[in-house]
Write a protein that holds these residues in place. Structure first.
Motif, mmCIF file in Angstrom:
data_model
loop_
_atom_site.group_PDB
_atom_site.id
_atom_site.type_symbol
_atom_site.label_atom_id
_atom_site.label_comp_id
_atom_site.label_asym_id
_atom_site.label_seq_id
_atom_site.Cartn_x
_atom_site.Cartn_y
_atom_site.Cartn_z
ATOM 1 N N GLU A 149 0.596 -1.076 -0.203
ATOM 2 C CA GLU A 149 -0.131 0.020 0.243
ATOM 3 C C GLU A 149 0.950 1.401 0.241
ATOM 4 O O GLU A 149 0.581 2.132 -0.791
ATOM 5 C CB GLU A 149 -1.356 0.034 0.872
ATOM 6 C CG GLU A 149 -2.304 -0.955 1.250
ATOM 7 C CD GLU A 149 -2.911 -1.105 2.562
ATOM 8 O OE1 GLU A 149 -2.152 -0.226 3.152
ATOM 9 O OE2 GLU A 149 -3.448 -2.345 2.261
ATOM 10 N N LEU A 150 1.977 1.373 0.652
ATOM 11 C CA LEU A 150 2.696 2.527 1.085
ATOM 12 C C LEU A 150 3.210 2.572 -0.498
ATOM 13 O O LEU A 150 3.413 3.912 -0.812
ATOM 14 C CB LEU A 150 3.795 2.312 1.896
ATOM 15 C CG LEU A 150 5.444 3.127 1.852
ATOM 16 C CD1 LEU A 150 4.863 4.687 2.252
ATOM 17 C CD2 LEU A 150 5.651 2.726 3.134
ATOM 18 N N ASP A 152 2.363 2.052 -3.336
ATOM 19 C CA ASP A 152 1.646 2.019 -4.512
ATOM 20 C C ASP A 152 1.290 3.420 -4.675
ATOM 21 O O ASP A 152 0.797 4.460 -5.245
ATOM 22 C CB ASP A 152 -0.268 1.414 -4.293
ATOM 23 C CG ASP A 152 0.643 -0.358 -4.633
ATOM 24 O OD1 ASP A 152 1.589 -0.159 -5.521
ATOM 25 O OD2 ASP A 152 -0.413 -1.180 -4.132
ATOM 26 N N ASP A 153 0.853 4.446 -2.733
ATOM 27 C CA ASP A 153 0.630 5.433 -2.655
ATOM 28 C C ASP A 153 1.906 6.342 -2.875
ATOM 29 O O ASP A 153 1.771 7.066 -3.526
ATOM 30 C CB ASP A 153 -0.122 6.224 -1.090
ATOM 31 C CG ASP A 153 -0.975 5.182 -0.820
ATOM 32 O OD1 ASP A 153 -2.019 5.000 -2.017
ATOM 33 O OD2 ASP A 153 -1.243 4.787 0.360
ATOM 34 N N ARG A 156 2.635 7.017 -7.038
ATOM 35 C CA ARG A 156 0.734 7.325 -7.671
ATOM 36 C C ARG A 156 1.105 8.636 -7.586
ATOM 37 O O ARG A 156 0.405 9.254 -7.541
ATOM 38 C CB ARG A 156 -0.372 7.135 -6.833
ATOM 39 C CG ARG A 156 -1.594 7.131 -8.030
ATOM 40 C CD ARG A 156 -2.957 6.506 -6.565
ATOM 41 N NE ARG A 156 -2.948 7.025 -5.633
ATOM 42 C CZ ARG A 156 -3.097 5.980 -4.620
ATOM 43 N NH1 ARG A 156 -2.995 4.665 -4.576
ATOM 44 N NH2 ARG A 156 -2.582 6.732 -3.543
ATOM 45 N N ASP A 158 0.911 10.013 -3.817
ATOM 46 C CA ASP A 158 -0.037 10.710 -2.793
ATOM 47 C C ASP A 158 -0.027 11.755 -2.064
ATOM 48 O O ASP A 158 0.697 12.473 -1.598
ATOM 49 C CB ASP A 158 -0.392 9.900 -1.434
ATOM 50 C CG ASP A 158 -1.313 9.995 -0.691
ATOM 51 O OD1 ASP A 158 -1.910 10.789 -0.687
ATOM 52 O OD2 ASP A 158 -2.330 8.555 -0.332
ATOM 53 N N ASP A 160 -1.208 14.065 -0.181
ATOM 54 C CA ASP A 160 -1.414 13.452 1.569
ATOM 55 C C ASP A 160 -0.422 13.230 2.269
ATOM 56 O O ASP A 160 0.121 12.313 3.270
ATOM 57 C CB ASP A 160 -2.326 12.872 2.107
ATOM 58 C CG ASP A 160 -2.557 13.072 4.072
ATOM 59 O OD1 ASP A 160 -1.595 13.625 4.214
ATOM 60 O OD2 ASP A 160 -3.761 12.230 4.371
ATOM 61 N N ARG A 163 0.285 12.244 6.311
ATOM 62 C CA ARG A 163 0.174 11.246 6.375
ATOM 63 C C ARG A 163 1.179 10.140 5.620
ATOM 64 O O ARG A 163 1.517 8.585 6.691
ATOM 65 C CB ARG A 163 -1.614 11.246 6.072
ATOM 66 C CG ARG A 163 -1.647 9.401 6.286
ATOM 67 C CD ARG A 163 -1.288 8.906 7.456
ATOM 68 N NE ARG A 163 -2.501 7.503 7.533
ATOM 69 C CZ ARG A 163 -1.626 6.424 7.915
ATOM 70 N NH1 ARG A 163 -1.054 7.203 9.236
ATOM 71 N NH2 ARG A 163 -2.206 5.162 8.439
ATOM 72 N N ILE A 164 1.606 10.994 4.390
ATOM 73 C CA ILE A 164 2.322 9.318 3.995
ATOM 74 C C ILE A 164 3.660 9.611 3.846
ATOM 75 O O ILE A 164 4.549 8.268 4.327
ATOM 76 C CB ILE A 164 2.606 9.591 2.160
ATOM 77 C CG1 ILE A 164 3.210 8.309 1.372
ATOM 78 C CG2 ILE A 164 3.514 10.831 2.109
ATOM 79 C CD1 ILE A 164 3.004 8.506 0.589
ATOM 80 N N ARG A 167 3.570 7.273 7.800
ATOM 81 C CA ARG A 167 3.505 5.842 6.916
ATOM 82 C C ARG A 167 4.812 5.092 6.735
ATOM 83 O O ARG A 167 5.572 3.965 7.144
ATOM 84 C CB ARG A 167 2.814 5.294 5.925
ATOM 85 C CG ARG A 167 1.189 5.544 6.708
ATOM 86 C CD ARG A 167 0.583 6.187 5.131
ATOM 87 N NE ARG A 167 0.054 4.435 4.622
ATOM 88 C CZ ARG A 167 -0.434 4.618 2.914
ATOM 89 N NH1 ARG A 167 -1.028 5.724 2.631
ATOM 90 N NH2 ARG A 167 -0.107 3.616 2.559
ATOM 91 N N TYR A 271 6.861 13.056 -3.932
ATOM 92 C CA TYR A 271 6.851 13.310 -5.134
ATOM 93 C C TYR A 271 7.694 13.246 -6.281
ATOM 94 O O TYR A 271 7.284 13.177 -7.405
ATOM 95 C CB TYR A 271 5.717 14.759 -5.701
ATOM 96 C CG TYR A 271 4.681 15.205 -4.769
ATOM 97 C CD1 TYR A 271 3.567 14.491 -4.901
ATOM 98 C CD2 TYR A 271 4.277 16.165 -3.957
ATOM 99 C CE1 TYR A 271 2.484 14.835 -4.722
ATOM 100 C CE2 TYR A 271 3.536 16.238 -3.482
ATOM 101 C CZ TYR A 271 2.239 16.070 -3.672
ATOM 102 O OH TYR A 271 0.925 16.172 -3.469
#
Length: 413
Positions: A149-150, A152-153, A156, A158, A160, A163-164, A167, A271
């Motif tokens: 999940e990390l 993937d985000d 992508r 994310d 936020d 938050r990322i 995580r 990013y």
């Protein structure tokens, strides 16, 4: 029963302070020897003492507590061997001291007591280890899920960011440092349960001594997230040829398997990871369309091709103006395009191009002459050669002539 500070002696239920002190002393000594938490012996010493005195087998509720202790040990990250050593150490200490606490009357009583204790030890440790293994597997699956999940985000991008960043911290990722993404794709696909990701992570950690690495799978690709600068404690920094290092490691891992590896450029921040990933993925796509022979492609080397893709309308015009006359040749445009592609790839040497195409030199020279006749562009002339080369690259990127060229609004990206 009370916990480590006041273990309950089995019997009628009344607490005996002397016996509790004895059990507590055993627990403390065993915990000290094995360097495991004292709390993991809760209920275990009580059921051993009860087995030694009464000969009964452990009750289900007692084993349920031991099962819970096994799960707790796994969650705390205590090695399984250390937990088992704790239980065995406590058992032999109790057996050693038991005659002084409860004198045995005859040899048969001692034998029966020994059998009961060994049986209780066996059942308790079996339950403990089984619970530990189940909990460990669940933790591994949970970590793998969080990792996917990390990743993937991150790939992508994310929005936020705070938050990322939070995580990413448990995985040791400092998103303030520059990272790059490396993609690896096997020619035969990535089957379920493939071990290449685990091998690759161990290789990178061993090679660079940096914990800040994530390796995952995504859409049939191995995805490697790796820092391009190392902390002062790391023995070596990541070098520009990391793609080649990863490719060589994958070849050694499974001999005979073909891989294509692409590397994005490094960028700082969350990013930046998404940007590096897009570059690496686009480099893979462009390498496929251009039918490049190289197994390792770098986003830096693909920048000129990205320019061609971005201005699709211009490249379509160029193909139509320069290459469409090749469709008039017997056999169509493809053989002539393949010859031009090989000729440019080997530095405009007809002999090498013939070897690359597995045809005669005469065939190559005939086709080059045909190209000049049909297009009016001479592959041997430096100025005209450049125009032909760009047109051929554009044709490969747009998969022409096997696919029709985009028309109208479709030509604008």
């Amino acid at each position: 029963m009370s916990e480590a500070g006041g273990l309950r002696w089995p019997g009628s239920g009344a607490e005996n302070s002397a016996d509790e002190a004895w059990l507590t002393a055993i627990a403390q000594a065993a915990a000290g020897d094995s360097q495991a938490p004292l709390e993991l012996l809760v209920e275990y010493l009580t059921l051993l003492a009860d087995a030694a005195i009464s000969g009964r087998r452990p009750r289900e509720h007692e084993l349920a507590i031991v099962r819970e202790l096994g799960r707790r040990a796994a969650e705390q990250g205590i090695p399984a061997g250390r937990v088992v050593d704790l239980y065995l150490s406590a058992a032999w200490r109790m057996w050693r001291d038991l005659p002084d606490v409860v004198p045995y009357r005859n040899r048969d009583t001692v034998r029966a007591s020994a059998q009961a204790v060994l049986r209780a030890v066996g059942e308790a440790i079996a339950v403990l280890v089984d619970s530990y293994q189940v909990a460990t597997q669940q933790l591994v699956r949970q970590e793998e899920s969080l990792r996917r999940e990390l990743v993937d985000d991150l790939l992508r991008g994310d929005p936020d960011v705070s938050r990322i960043v939070e995580r990413a911290e448990p995985f040791g990722l400092d998103l303030g440092r520059p990272h790059q993404v490396v993609l690896a794709r096997p020619a035969d696909g990535l089957p379920e349960g493939d071990t290449s990701a685990n091998m690759l992570e161990l290789f990178i950690l061993d090679r660079f001594g940096d914990r800040e690495v994530l390796v995952a799978t995504k859409e049939g690709l191995l995805v490697v997230l790796i820092p391009t600068t190392a902390p002062s404690t790391a023995p070596r920094t990541i070098t520009h040829d990391v793609g080649t290092l990863i490719h060589d490691a994958l070849l050694r891992h499974r001999s005979g398997r073909e891989w294509r590896v692409s590397t994005g450029r490094p960028y700082p921040g969350a990013y930046g990871i998404a940007r590096s990933y897009e570059e690496a993925r686009e480099a893979l796509t462009l390498a496929d369309r251009l039918r490049l022979d190289t197994a390792v492609v770098d986003a830096r080397d693909m920048l000129v091709y990205r320019v061609l893709v971005r201005d699709q309308a211009a490249i379509v015009d160029l193909i139509q103006a320069v290459l469409t006359p090749l469709t008039q040749a017997r056999g169509g445009a493809e053989p002539l395009l393949a010859t031009l592609e090989a000729y440019f790839a080997v530095g405009e040497v007809a002999t090498d191009a013939a070897r690359r195409l597995n045809v005669s030199v005469r065939t190559v020279t005939y086709r080059l002459t045909k190209v000049k006749e049909l297009t009016g562009h001479d592959p041997g002339d430096p100025d005209q050669r450049f125009t032909l080369h760009i047109a051929v690259l554009g044709a490969r990127l747009l998969e022409w002539p096997s696919r029709d060229l985009p028309r109208g609004a479709d030509t604008h990206s």
